[in-house]
Design an enzyme around this catalytic site. Sequence first.
Site, PDB file in Angstrom:
ATOM      1  N   ASP B  99       4.936 -19.456  26.124  1.00 17.09           N
ATOM      2  CA  ASP B  99       5.401 -20.788  26.312  1.00 17.09           C
ATOM      3  C   ASP B  99       4.368 -21.799  26.014  1.00 17.09           C
ATOM      4  O   ASP B  99       3.373 -21.838  26.943  1.00 17.09           O
ATOM      5  CB  ASP B  99       6.370 -20.972  27.399  1.00 17.09           C
ATOM      6  N   ASN B 107       5.214 -34.274  21.775  1.00 13.89           N
ATOM      7  CA  ASN B 107       6.471 -34.797  20.888  1.00 13.89           C
ATOM      8  C   ASN B 107       6.743 -36.188  21.123  1.00 13.89           C
ATOM      9  O   ASN B 107       6.954 -37.120  20.245  1.00 13.89           O
ATOM     10  CB  ASN B 107       7.726 -33.861  21.284  1.00 13.89           C
ATOM     11  N   ASP B 142       9.470 -24.210  21.651  1.00 10.63           N
ATOM     12  CA  ASP B 142       7.962 -24.038  21.772  1.00 10.63           C
ATOM     13  C   ASP B 142       7.647 -22.615  22.404  1.00 10.63           C
ATOM     14  O   ASP B 142       6.823 -22.520  23.000  1.00 10.63           O
ATOM     15  CB  ASP B 142       7.482 -25.145  22.494  1.00 10.63           C
TER      16      ASP B 142
END
Lengths: 253, 273
Positions: B99, B107, B142
């Site tokens: 992760d 983002n 992600d």
Amino acid sequence: MDEQIPIIASVASGKGGVGKTFVTVNLAALLAKKKKRVLAVDCDLGLANMDIMLGLDPPLTLKDVVFGGATIRDAIIPTKAGFDLIAGSSGVKEMAQPLYEKIQLIKDALRPIFPSYDYVLLDTGAGISEMVLQFNLLAYRNIIVLNRELTSLTDAYAMIKVMYQIFARDCFSVIVNSTATEKEGRKIFSQIDTTCRKFLGFPLEYLGSITSDQAVPRSIIRQEVLAISTPQSLASKDCDCITQGVCSWETSY
Amino acid sequence: MWLAAHKGRKTDVVITFVDELPEPDRDALLARAHLVMVPDDDLLDKIVQLKKENNHLRSLTLTDALTGLYNTRFFTMQLEIEIARTRRTGQPSSMMMIDLDNFKLLNDTMGHVHGNRFLLKTASTLREQLRPTDIVCRYGGDEFAVIMPATDLFDAARIATRLQQAIAEIPLKKLLPISASIGVAEYSAESKGGSDEFVHQADMALYKAKKNGKNQVFYAGKPEKTVELDSVTQEEKWSLARSSKWRLEQVFSAAQPHNGTDSSGRAGLKKRS
């Protein structure tokens, strides 16, 4: 032997085909000749061949002990050469890479019979699989067999390094097989010994060399023990010397 | 003359000469045919073309559109296969859940274009760092998952550490704390549960890694081997090989006529120095 603990020695090489089984069989026979109680165990469970070398057809092998519920005592076969043998299995995939528990099972099965012997020789397989390492760990003495090929030298060293790194073993005895001369044997030994001292920080013990001799392949084809069938051959005499070296371990215990 | 291969009422494939059919029937048949051949068509070309289309369609169902890695569907299928293999061979398999830490921050501050670019870089880093037999999947936004066939926890944990470092080293324009947390789990012959339990273990390990401050590797259980092993180094090999040089000289000196000087003796001196 005054005590009940036998000398347990493993015969290892890293590389295959350098003469582990030949050394084990002849060493076992010569020790037996010296009136020692000797047990040879073929710990190469994937591709065992000590029984072939002796021309035996074992009714029970280690496979039957692990998977068939046979007792280890039933798997002991007396040989003509005077020592006892426990044969390994050949061509059984489950035995080639047995689970860790199975290895422990074999070790636990072997331990109770050890006190009946003066010497126990464990012939391990090639490579540095978990199984090979575990049997080397079971032995107090590790005999490393190598020959004049550079690959066998490197593999032998890799084996020593792994045993040192994982189990902190730092006491190995070296036999150089199929040498041209005795001098060459010493030379090859000094090379691996120097490397060991330099990079791992401990010396190796030199048990001796075995001269390249036509009598060796001949004895293997005839399924005889060289040291018994042709004691006058060069290789036999070398084996004699090595056996004396092994006997000297008794006093150092 | 047109040919159409289509499914028949009783058999899988029926071949019909389309020309002889009335027009409405013909159109209906062409619409549902597996393969239509016109006079200029080469059969081989046609098959190749179909095969390509088929592969493309299949890849759409098994891979992730952005990264080209496998998707969750393929991952789940493959995990079942690996578990079956472990049960049969006794050889453990491992998996890891990866992760990205603080990916949302990237983002939010730099936009989704940069975010996607980073995901692509991560995907290529994973591919580079892993072995050809490992199966890399994009598990979620992600999140990535890797199946490592025939790999025990000890090796898997080492590979995970390598990945974690490699991902942390991916360059970024802005100084953002993007890193990876990795959870590793092993499925051995003794493991009781199925694939759900296996994934859960890796998830729990990942959760611990996150909770423990991110940018680290956690594994479920304890690897049996704990010693850090070095392989035989080049230096050691050279040290061993020196004798073989001496032996080579021996072979040569034996093959060539001697001229008084003993080559083996000379080499012996060299060795000692």
